[in-house]
Scaffold this motif. Structure first.
Motif, short mmCIF file in Angstrom:
data_model
loop_
_atom_site.label_atom_id
_atom_site.label_comp_id
_atom_site.label_asym_id
_atom_site.label_seq_id
_atom_site.Cartn_x
_atom_site.Cartn_y
_atom_site.Cartn_z
N ALA A 1 0.82 -1.21 0.00
CA ALA A 1 0.00 0.00 0.00
C ALA A 1 0.86 1.26 0.00
O ALA A 1 0.49 2.26 -0.62
CB ALA A 1 -0.94 -0.01 1.20
N GLU A 2 1.99 1.22 0.66
CA GLU A 2 2.88 2.39 0.70
C GLU A 2 3.41 2.72 -0.71
O GLU A 2 3.47 3.87 -1.11
CB GLU A 2 4.04 2.13 1.67
CG GLU A 2 4.86 3.35 1.99
CD GLU A 2 5.94 3.08 3.02
OE1 GLU A 2 6.42 4.06 3.61
OE2 GLU A 2 6.33 1.91 3.23
N LEU B 1 2.99 5.92 -5.93
CA LEU B 1 2.70 5.96 -7.37
C LEU B 1 1.50 6.85 -7.65
O LEU B 1 1.53 7.67 -8.58
CB LEU B 1 2.43 4.54 -7.90
CG LEU B 1 3.56 3.52 -7.79
CD1 LEU B 1 3.09 2.16 -8.31
CD2 LEU B 1 4.80 3.97 -8.52
N GLU B 2 0.45 6.71 -6.87
CA GLU B 2 -0.76 7.51 -7.08
C GLU B 2 -0.50 8.99 -6.81
O GLU B 2 -1.01 9.85 -7.53
CB GLU B 2 -1.91 7.00 -6.20
CG GLU B 2 -2.40 5.62 -6.59
CD GLU B 2 -3.06 5.54 -7.96
OE1 GLU B 2 -3.37 6.58 -8.57
OE2 GLU B 2 -3.28 4.40 -8.44
N CYS C 1 3.74 -0.99 -10.58
CA CYS C 1 4.17 0.18 -11.34
C CYS C 1 2.96 0.73 -12.08
O CYS C 1 1.94 0.06 -12.21
CB CYS C 1 5.32 -0.12 -12.29
SG CYS C 1 4.89 -1.22 -13.66
N LEU C 2 3.07 1.95 -12.56
CA LEU C 2 1.97 2.62 -13.23
C LEU C 2 2.45 3.13 -14.57
O LEU C 2 3.39 3.92 -14.64
CB LEU C 2 1.46 3.78 -12.36
CG LEU C 2 0.32 4.62 -12.89
CD1 LEU C 2 -0.89 3.78 -13.23
CD2 LEU C 2 -0.04 5.69 -11.87
N ASN C 3 1.83 2.65 -15.64
CA ASN C 3 2.16 3.12 -16.99
C ASN C 3 1.56 4.50 -17.21
O ASN C 3 0.42 4.75 -16.82
CB ASN C 3 1.64 2.17 -18.05
CG ASN C 3 2.32 0.83 -18.02
OD1 ASN C 3 3.47 0.71 -17.64
ND2 ASN C 3 1.60 -0.21 -18.41
N CYS D 1 7.05 4.85 -17.16
CA CYS D 1 6.48 4.18 -16.00
C CYS D 1 6.80 4.93 -14.72
O CYS D 1 7.92 5.43 -14.56
CB CYS D 1 7.03 2.76 -15.86
SG CYS D 1 6.47 1.63 -17.13
N LEU D 2 5.84 4.96 -13.83
CA LEU D 2 6.12 5.34 -12.44
C LEU D 2 6.43 4.02 -11.76
O LEU D 2 5.62 3.11 -11.77
CB LEU D 2 4.91 6.02 -11.81
CG LEU D 2 4.49 7.35 -12.44
CD1 LEU D 2 3.29 7.92 -11.70
CD2 LEU D 2 5.63 8.34 -12.45
N ASP D 3 7.62 3.94 -11.24
CA ASP D 3 8.13 2.67 -10.71
C ASP D 3 8.56 2.86 -9.27
O ASP D 3 9.10 3.86 -8.91
CB ASP D 3 9.30 2.24 -11.59
CG ASP D 3 9.94 0.95 -11.11
OD1 ASP D 3 9.24 0.09 -10.56
OD2 ASP D 3 11.17 0.83 -11.29
#
Length: 128
Positions: A81-82, A87-88, A114-116, A126-128
């Protein structure tokens, strides 16, 4: 043969200054002082630690997925969750700059979440 000391990442784009300024905001980089040529833009890490990014105008538009992309490392060392919260939070910061949210890839036991994303011209990262 000598050892390579530096690498520059080059983006082909329609609007180099616009894309370059976006990436300066994302990474905390700086652009050239007094720059008035809109056919290119160079962005540098003011600490000297990160790679230089160069943006050059090309006549053709982006057609397919990038073969190389940047990973913006906002969740290094974080899990669960952290990590998702980091990322969010970064996604929320980048959306008003013109970024586009892509798919959230959740941790699978091997890779962490990760977030594309896409930049202002549709280049994937990507946010990694």
């Amino acid at each position: 043969m000598g050892t390579i000391k530096q690498v520059q990442v080059t983006f082909d784009c329609a609007e180099p200054v616009r894309v370059g300024r976006f990436w300066c905001e994302v990474l905390g980089y700086v652009g050239p002082d007094g720059h008035d040529d809109d056919s290119w833009f160079a962005a540098s890490d003011p600490t000297g630690a990160g790679q230089r990014l160069f943006f050059q105008r090309v006549p053709e538009g982006k057609i397919v997925k990038n073969r190389v992309h940047l990973d913006v490392r906002v969740g290094t060392g974080l899990v669960g969750a952290e990590r998702l919260a980091a990322l969010e939070a970064e996604c929320a910061r980048l959306l008003p700059l013109g970024a586009v949210r892509g798919q959230l890839l959740l941790a699978d036991g091997v890779d962490e979440s990760c977030l594309n994303m896409q930049d202002v011209e549709g280049n994937e990262f990507c946010l990694d």
